[in-house]
Design a protein around this motif. Structure first.
Motif, PDB file in Angstrom:
ATOM      1  N   LEU A  32       0.833  -1.198   0.000  1.00  3.84           N
ATOM      2  CA  LEU A  32       0.000   0.000   0.000  1.00  3.84           C
ATOM      3  C   LEU A  32       0.876   1.259   0.000  1.00  3.84           C
ATOM      4  O   LEU A  32       1.833   1.362   0.771  1.00  3.84           O
ATOM      5  N   ILE A  33       0.564   2.203  -0.858  1.00  5.62           N
ATOM      6  CA  ILE A  33       1.189   3.523  -0.818  1.00  5.62           C
ATOM      7  C   ILE A  33       0.297   4.403   0.058  1.00  5.62           C
ATOM      8  O   ILE A  33      -0.782   4.827  -0.355  1.00  5.62           O
ATOM      9  N   GLU A  34       0.755   4.644   1.280  1.00  7.36           N
ATOM     10  CA  GLU A  34      -0.092   5.326   2.261  1.00  7.36           C
ATOM     11  C   GLU A  34      -0.137   6.830   2.019  1.00  7.36           C
ATOM     12  O   GLU A  34       0.822   7.432   1.529  1.00  7.36           O
ATOM     13  N   GLU A  35      -1.263   7.411   2.412  1.00  5.45           N
ATOM     14  CA  GLU A  35      -1.421   8.864   2.349  1.00  5.45           C
ATOM     15  C   GLU A  35      -0.477   9.512   3.359  1.00  5.45           C
ATOM     16  O   GLU A  35      -0.329   9.038   4.480  1.00  5.45           O
ATOM     17  N   SER A  78      -5.274  15.450  17.142  1.00 11.22           N
ATOM     18  CA  SER A  78      -5.301  14.739  15.863  1.00 11.22           C
ATOM     19  C   SER A  78      -6.608  14.985  15.123  1.00 11.22           C
ATOM     20  O   SER A  78      -7.533  15.617  15.645  1.00 11.22           O
ATOM     21  N   SER A  79      -6.677  14.442  13.896  1.00 10.16           N
ATOM     22  CA  SER A  79      -7.883  14.531  13.075  1.00 10.16           C
ATOM     23  C   SER A  79      -8.615  13.190  13.113  1.00 10.16           C
ATOM     24  O   SER A  79      -8.172  12.237  13.764  1.00 10.16           O
ATOM     25  N   THR A  80      -9.719  13.111  12.370  1.00  8.49           N
ATOM     26  CA  THR A  80     -10.340  11.816  12.156  1.00  8.49           C
ATOM     27  C   THR A  80      -9.443  11.007  11.223  1.00  8.49           C
ATOM     28  O   THR A  80      -8.475  11.527  10.673  1.00  8.49           O
ATOM     29  N   PHE A  81      -9.751   9.720  11.039  1.00  6.67           N
ATOM     30  CA  PHE A  81      -8.873   8.893  10.211  1.00  6.67           C
ATOM     31  C   PHE A  81      -9.055   9.200   8.722  1.00  6.67           C
ATOM     32  O   PHE A  81     -10.126   9.620   8.270  1.00  6.67           O
ATOM     33  N   ASN A  82      -7.989   8.970   7.979  1.00  9.18           N
ATOM     34  CA  ASN A  82      -8.031   9.186   6.538  1.00  9.18           C
ATOM     35  C   ASN A  82      -8.420   7.884   5.828  1.00  9.18           C
ATOM     36  O   ASN A  82      -8.877   6.931   6.462  1.00  9.18           O
ATOM     37  N   GLN A  83      -8.211   7.815   4.510  1.00  6.58           N
ATOM     38  CA  GLN A  83      -8.626   6.626   3.764  1.00  6.58           C
ATOM     39  C   GLN A  83      -7.829   5.380   4.145  1.00  6.58           C
ATOM     40  O   GLN A  83      -8.251   4.258   3.883  1.00  6.58           O
ATOM     41  N   ASP A  84      -6.665   5.575   4.767  1.00  8.44           N
ATOM     42  CA  ASP A  84      -5.858   4.439   5.217  1.00  8.44           C
ATOM     43  C   ASP A  84      -6.120   4.112   6.687  1.00  8.44           C
ATOM     44  O   ASP A  84      -5.394   3.320   7.290  1.00  8.44           O
ATOM     45  N   TYR A  85      -7.154   4.743   7.262  1.00  8.19           N
ATOM     46  CA  TYR A  85      -7.512   4.555   8.666  1.00  8.19           C
ATOM     47  C   TYR A  85      -6.376   4.967   9.600  1.00  8.19           C
ATOM     48  O   TYR A  85      -6.139   4.349  10.635  1.00  8.19           O
ATOM     49  N   LYS A  86      -5.678   6.027   9.216  1.00  4.77           N
ATOM     50  CA  LYS A  86      -4.659   6.629  10.065  1.00  4.77           C
ATOM     51  C   LYS A  86      -5.024   8.088  10.288  1.00  4.77           C
ATOM     52  O   LYS A  86      -5.642   8.729   9.434  1.00  4.77           O
ATOM     53  N   ARG A  87      -4.626   8.619  11.439  1.00  6.44           N
ATOM     54  CA  ARG A  87      -4.972   9.984  11.796  1.00  6.44           C
ATOM     55  C   ARG A  87      -3.797  10.940  11.574  1.00  6.44           C
ATOM     56  O   ARG A  87      -2.648  10.560  11.728  1.00  6.44           O
TER      57      ARG A  87
END
Length: 237
Positions: A32-35, A78-87
């Motif tokens: 996976l290429i993470e955001e 922090s923020s809510t999670f992104n498309q990779d479920y990371k904050r």
């Protein structure tokens, strides 16, 4: 959507999809290429977090922020999670607290200094300072101990010496969390040995940590009242 992405990758190379027992397998490993996520700013106090959040300095697609009180000495924004479920972690606050080692024996002079420099002034701290500061070194072998309370030979007046009861347990407020909030009060076992040497042993089972985290939350709720009411900030502890 995931399956379509895999099929697209398959079309670019020698990778094949195999269906086994109703599940899709790839013949090649895919990564996976993470955001990208930001590296958090680091501060040493709660006021830094308050100033940052009120400034609105970092603007992105996330309209709200979450403040997580991780421990009595760490707070993360922090923020809510992104498309990779990371904050996205924007800021981390780590408390600067003076050093005091519980369960460790100090000589009387160092213990006296530590009491004055790493504990908030209260009645039990002042009583301990009186006992430790006036103990007679040449008479420390005459210590009475029934397993719970102790007595030592110490000055009881300008030129008089007598048996003094060592307070036990004692209720103290060591600096253990951010200085902007009230330091939690808890019980300690105070013991003395020949030398003279002194030590403090925690006796509250770690309950002070819950109190400290509540104090941090109460502080942030007051300082960020408008932002919380506008649903821009959520605080969890």
């Amino acid at each position: 959507m995931i399956k379509e992405a895999i099929q697209y990758i398959v079309g670019l190379g020698n990778t094949r999809l195999e269906s086994i027992n109703g599940q899709e397998y790839s013949t090649q490993k895919m990564h996976l290429i993470e955001e990208a996520t930001p590296f958090p700013l680091e501060v040493r106090n709660l006021s830094g977090i308050v100033d940052y959040l009120k400034s609105g300095f970092d603007k992105d697609e996330y309209s709200s922020r979450m403040i997580q009180i991780v421990s009595p000495t760490e707070v993360v924004v922090s923020s809510t999670f992104n498309q990779d479920y990371k904050r996205n972690e924007y800021m981390k606050a780590t408390a600067m607290i003076p050093s005091f080692d519980f369960d460790r024996w100090y000589d009387a002079e160092n213990f006296n200094i530590k009491l004055q420099s790493t504990f908030v002034k209260n009645e039990d701290r002042d009583i301990m300072l009186q006992v430790v500061g006036n103990i007679k070194e040449e008479a420390v072998n005459t210590v009475g101990d029934d397993g719970v309370s102790q007595t030592v030979v110490a000055k009881t007046g300008v030129a008089t010496v007598g048996n003094v009861l060592v307070p036990n347990p004692v209720v103290l407020k060591p600096y253990r969390t951010f200085v902007e909030v009230d330091q939690p009060e808890s019980e300690f076992i105070f013991r003395m040995q020949s030398g003279p040497r002194c030590a403090l042993f925690a006796a509250d089972g770690g309950a002070w940590k819950i109190t400290a985290m509540k104090n941090i939350k109460d502080y942030l709720v007051v300082e960020l009242k408008e932002e919380i009411e506008d649903n821009k900030i959520v605080i969890i502890a």
